[in-house]
Every structure is written in structure tokens, then in C-alpha cells.
Design a protein around this motif. Structure first.
Motif, PDB file in Angstrom:
ATOM      1  N   TYR A 280      19.633 -40.384  -0.430  1.00 25.81           N
ATOM      2  CA  TYR A 280      18.620 -41.396   0.204  1.00 25.81           C
ATOM      3  C   TYR A 280      17.302 -41.383  -0.987  1.00 25.81           C
ATOM      4  O   TYR A 280      17.172 -40.510  -1.845  1.00 25.81           O
ATOM      5  CB  TYR A 280      17.941 -41.104   1.273  1.00 25.81           C
ATOM      6  N   LEU A 281      16.711 -42.463  -0.902  1.00 23.74           N
ATOM      7  CA  LEU A 281      15.522 -42.780  -1.716  1.00 23.74           C
ATOM      8  C   LEU A 281      14.404 -42.051  -1.364  1.00 23.74           C
ATOM      9  O   LEU A 281      13.846 -42.295  -0.149  1.00 23.74           O
ATOM     10  CB  LEU A 281      15.208 -44.147  -1.954  1.00 23.74           C
ATOM     11  N   GLN A 282      13.769 -41.023  -2.032  1.00 26.59           N
ATOM     12  CA  GLN A 282      12.677 -40.347  -1.510  1.00 26.59           C
ATOM     13  C   GLN A 282      11.325 -41.072  -1.389  1.00 26.59           C
ATOM     14  O   GLN A 282      10.428 -40.995  -0.407  1.00 26.59           O
ATOM     15  CB  GLN A 282      12.424 -39.082  -2.488  1.00 26.59           C
ATOM     16  N   ASN A 283      11.029 -41.961  -2.265  1.00 25.04           N
ATOM     17  CA  ASN A 283       9.912 -42.808  -2.474  1.00 25.04           C
ATOM     18  C   ASN A 283      10.046 -43.887  -1.605  1.00 25.04           C
ATOM     19  O   ASN A 283       9.159 -45.042  -1.642  1.00 25.04           O
ATOM     20  CB  ASN A 283       9.538 -43.131  -3.830  1.00 25.04           C
ATOM     21  N   LYS A 284      10.968 -44.191  -0.727  1.00 31.88           N
ATOM     22  CA  LYS A 284      11.025 -45.428   0.307  1.00 31.88           C
ATOM     23  C   LYS A 284      10.516 -44.733   1.674  1.00 31.88           C
ATOM     24  O   LYS A 284      10.739 -43.581   1.887  1.00 31.88           O
ATOM     25  CB  LYS A 284      12.542 -45.689  -0.019  1.00 31.88           C
ATOM     26  N   TRP A 285      10.135 -45.777   2.380  1.00 29.97           N
ATOM     27  CA  TRP A 285       9.715 -45.553   3.868  1.00 29.97           C
ATOM     28  C   TRP A 285      10.889 -44.932   4.460  1.00 29.97           C
ATOM     29  O   TRP A 285      11.889 -45.816   4.492  1.00 29.97           O
ATOM     30  CB  TRP A 285       9.204 -46.712   4.787  1.00 29.97           C
ATOM     31  N   HIS A 286      10.681 -43.880   5.336  1.00 29.86           N
ATOM     32  CA  HIS A 286      11.805 -43.497   6.410  1.00 29.86           C
ATOM     33  C   HIS A 286      11.315 -43.403   7.714  1.00 29.86           C
ATOM     34  O   HIS A 286      10.096 -43.025   8.100  1.00 29.86           O
ATOM     35  CB  HIS A 286      12.034 -42.045   6.001  1.00 29.86           C
ATOM     36  N   SER A 287      12.034 -44.121   8.579  1.00 30.16           N
ATOM     37  CA  SER A 287      11.733 -43.997  10.208  1.00 30.16           C
ATOM     38  C   SER A 287      11.603 -42.499  10.546  1.00 30.16           C
ATOM     39  O   SER A 287      12.223 -41.187   9.906  1.00 30.16           O
ATOM     40  CB  SER A 287      12.878 -44.774  10.811  1.00 30.16           C
ATOM     41  N   GLN A 288      10.937 -42.225  11.818  1.00 30.77           N
ATOM     42  CA  GLN A 288      10.832 -41.061  12.439  1.00 30.77           C
ATOM     43  C   GLN A 288      12.248 -40.514  12.615  1.00 30.77           C
ATOM     44  O   GLN A 288      12.382 -39.196  12.457  1.00 30.77           O
ATOM     45  CB  GLN A 288       9.793 -41.092  13.590  1.00 30.77           C
ATOM     46  N   ALA A 289      13.148 -41.512  13.145  1.00 28.47           N
ATOM     47  CA  ALA A 289      14.371 -40.943  13.341  1.00 28.47           C
ATOM     48  C   ALA A 289      15.248 -40.336  12.185  1.00 28.47           C
ATOM     49  O   ALA A 289      15.856 -39.322  12.346  1.00 28.47           O
ATOM     50  CB  ALA A 289      15.349 -41.843  14.146  1.00 28.47           C
ATOM     51  N   PHE A 290      15.055 -41.043  11.055  1.00 29.08           N
ATOM     52  CA  PHE A 290      15.774 -40.376   9.864  1.00 29.08           C
ATOM     53  C   PHE A 290      15.093 -39.142   9.343  1.00 29.08           C
ATOM     54  O   PHE A 290      15.555 -38.399   8.928  1.00 29.08           O
ATOM     55  CB  PHE A 290      15.523 -41.689   8.775  1.00 29.08           C
ATOM     56  N   GLN A 291      13.926 -38.879   9.592  1.00 30.68           N
ATOM     57  CA  GLN A 291      12.934 -37.837   9.022  1.00 30.68           C
ATOM     58  C   GLN A 291      13.521 -36.805   9.959  1.00 30.68           C
ATOM     59  O   GLN A 291      13.795 -35.750   9.617  1.00 30.68           O
ATOM     60  CB  GLN A 291      11.456 -38.055   9.321  1.00 30.68           C
ATOM     61  N   CYS A 292      13.721 -36.877  11.493  1.00 28.68           N
ATOM     62  CA  CYS A 292      14.101 -35.879  12.279  1.00 28.68           C
ATOM     63  C   CYS A 292      15.555 -35.573  11.863  1.00 28.68           C
ATOM     64  O   CYS A 292      15.975 -34.321  11.828  1.00 28.68           O
ATOM     65  CB  CYS A 292      14.248 -36.285  13.591  1.00 28.68           C
ATOM     66  N   LEU A 293      16.221 -36.480  11.554  1.00 28.03           N
ATOM     67  CA  LEU A 293      17.666 -36.091  10.944  1.00 28.03           C
ATOM     68  C   LEU A 293      17.806 -35.306   9.725  1.00 28.03           C
ATOM     69  O   LEU A 293      18.628 -34.292   9.651  1.00 28.03           O
ATOM     70  CB  LEU A 293      18.529 -37.479  10.578  1.00 28.03           C
ATOM     71  N   LEU A 294      16.864 -35.833   8.841  1.00 26.59           N
ATOM     72  CA  LEU A 294      17.011 -34.791   7.724  1.00 26.59           C
ATOM     73  C   LEU A 294      16.368 -33.636   8.002  1.00 26.59           C
ATOM     74  O   LEU A 294      16.892 -32.463   7.374  1.00 26.59           O
ATOM     75  CB  LEU A 294      15.949 -35.644   6.568  1.00 26.59           C
ATOM     76  N   GLY A 295      15.455 -33.432   8.856  1.00 27.60           N
ATOM     77  CA  GLY A 295      15.163 -32.112   9.290  1.00 27.60           C
ATOM     78  C   GLY A 295      16.183 -31.169   9.907  1.00 27.60           C
ATOM     79  O   GLY A 295      16.113 -29.951   9.979  1.00 27.60           O
ATOM     80  N   LEU A 296      17.026 -31.827  10.777  1.00 29.48           N
ATOM     81  CA  LEU A 296      18.169 -31.015  11.212  1.00 29.48           C
ATOM     82  C   LEU A 296      19.142 -30.793  10.354  1.00 29.48           C
ATOM     83  O   LEU A 296      19.763 -29.637  10.193  1.00 29.48           O
ATOM     84  CB  LEU A 296      18.928 -32.203  12.097  1.00 29.48           C
ATOM     85  N   LEU A 297      19.377 -31.453   9.362  1.00 28.14           N
ATOM     86  CA  LEU A 297      20.453 -31.244   8.176  1.00 28.14           C
ATOM     87  C   LEU A 297      19.895 -30.250   7.071  1.00 28.14           C
ATOM     88  O   LEU A 297      20.613 -29.539   6.493  1.00 28.14           O
ATOM     89  CB  LEU A 297      20.827 -32.605   7.543  1.00 28.14           C
ATOM     90  N   THR A 298      18.675 -30.284   7.010  1.00 27.18           N
ATOM     91  CA  THR A 298      18.094 -29.368   5.894  1.00 27.18           C
ATOM     92  C   THR A 298      16.678 -28.724   6.478  1.00 27.18           C
ATOM     93  O   THR A 298      15.591 -28.912   5.959  1.00 27.18           O
ATOM     94  CB  THR A 298      17.597 -30.336   4.669  1.00 27.18           C
ATOM     95  N   PRO A 299      16.981 -27.977   7.339  1.00 24.00           N
ATOM     96  CA  PRO A 299      15.920 -27.132   7.754  1.00 24.00           C
ATOM     97  C   PRO A 299      15.145 -26.087   7.107  1.00 24.00           C
ATOM     98  O   PRO A 299      13.638 -26.245   7.305  1.00 24.00           O
ATOM     99  CB  PRO A 299      16.295 -26.208   9.085  1.00 24.00           C
ATOM    100  N   ASP A 300      15.445 -26.055   5.822  1.00 21.71           N
ATOM    101  CA  ASP A 300      14.651 -25.218   4.856  1.00 21.71           C
ATOM    102  C   ASP A 300      13.819 -26.009   4.080  1.00 21.71           C
ATOM    103  O   ASP A 300      13.234 -25.516   3.078  1.00 21.71           O
ATOM    104  CB  ASP A 300      15.536 -24.318   4.066  1.00 21.71           C
ATOM    105  N   MET A 301      14.083 -27.520   3.944  1.00 16.80           N
ATOM    106  CA  MET A 301      13.395 -28.342   3.040  1.00 16.80           C
ATOM    107  C   MET A 301      12.206 -29.201   3.827  1.00 16.80           C
ATOM    108  O   MET A 301      12.616 -29.529   4.926  1.00 16.80           O
ATOM    109  CB  MET A 301      14.494 -29.184   2.212  1.00 16.80           C
ATOM    110  N   GLU A 302      11.308 -29.549   3.181  1.00 19.89           N
ATOM    111  CA  GLU A 302      10.374 -30.340   3.977  1.00 19.89           C
ATOM    112  C   GLU A 302      10.811 -32.042   3.456  1.00 19.89           C
ATOM    113  O   GLU A 302      10.881 -32.115   2.194  1.00 19.89           O
ATOM    114  CB  GLU A 302       8.778 -30.115   3.343  1.00 19.89           C
ATOM    115  N   SER A 303      10.681 -32.810   4.426  1.00 17.37           N
ATOM    116  CA  SER A 303      11.085 -34.434   4.002  1.00 17.37           C
ATOM    117  C   SER A 303       9.746 -35.227   3.882  1.00 17.37           C
ATOM    118  O   SER A 303       8.835 -34.842   4.405  1.00 17.37           O
ATOM    119  CB  SER A 303      12.127 -34.871   4.651  1.00 17.37           C
TER     120      SER A 303
END
Length: 63
Positions: A40-63
């Protein structure tokens, strides 16, 4: 449904089609180490749902 291959899908996503006989479920009983990627593009707007998905997939990284 068109006989073009197989896919790993959650049962809940296809349970109606399986019940109707449109798809056939093949039990998968083997252990698996599936490798997944998310691109995904890091410098693009991400919905809250997408941010939550990233949090579930990568709990050790901050999105």
C-alpha cells in the motif's frame, strides 16, 4: 464456480454457495505456513478500517 481453479477462502464467505451446490469445499487438514504480503502507499490517506486491518496484520509496526 466456473471450474477455473481453487482458492483458500473463509467458510463464511462461501457457505451459501456451498449449500446451494455451486461450489465444492475441499477440507484442508495439512499444516501450512502461508506467506502473505500487503502493499500500500504509505503517504496516502487510509480509512480507519484499513488502519485497523494493518494493525491486526502487523501488531509490531505502527501505521
Amino acid at each position: 464456480m466456473r471450474g477455473l481453479g481453487i482458492a483458500f477462502l473463509p467458510h463464511m464467505a462461501v457457505q451459501q454457495e456451498v449449500a446451494q451446490g455451486k461450489l465444492q469445499a475441499i477440507p484442508f487438514i495439512h499444516e501450512s505456513n502461508l506467506y502473505t504480503q500487503v502493499i500500500y502507499l504509505q503517504n496516502k490517506w487510509h480509512s480507519q478500517a484499513f488502519q485497523c486491518l494493518l494493525g491486526l496484520l502487523t501488531p509490531d509496526m505502527e501505521s
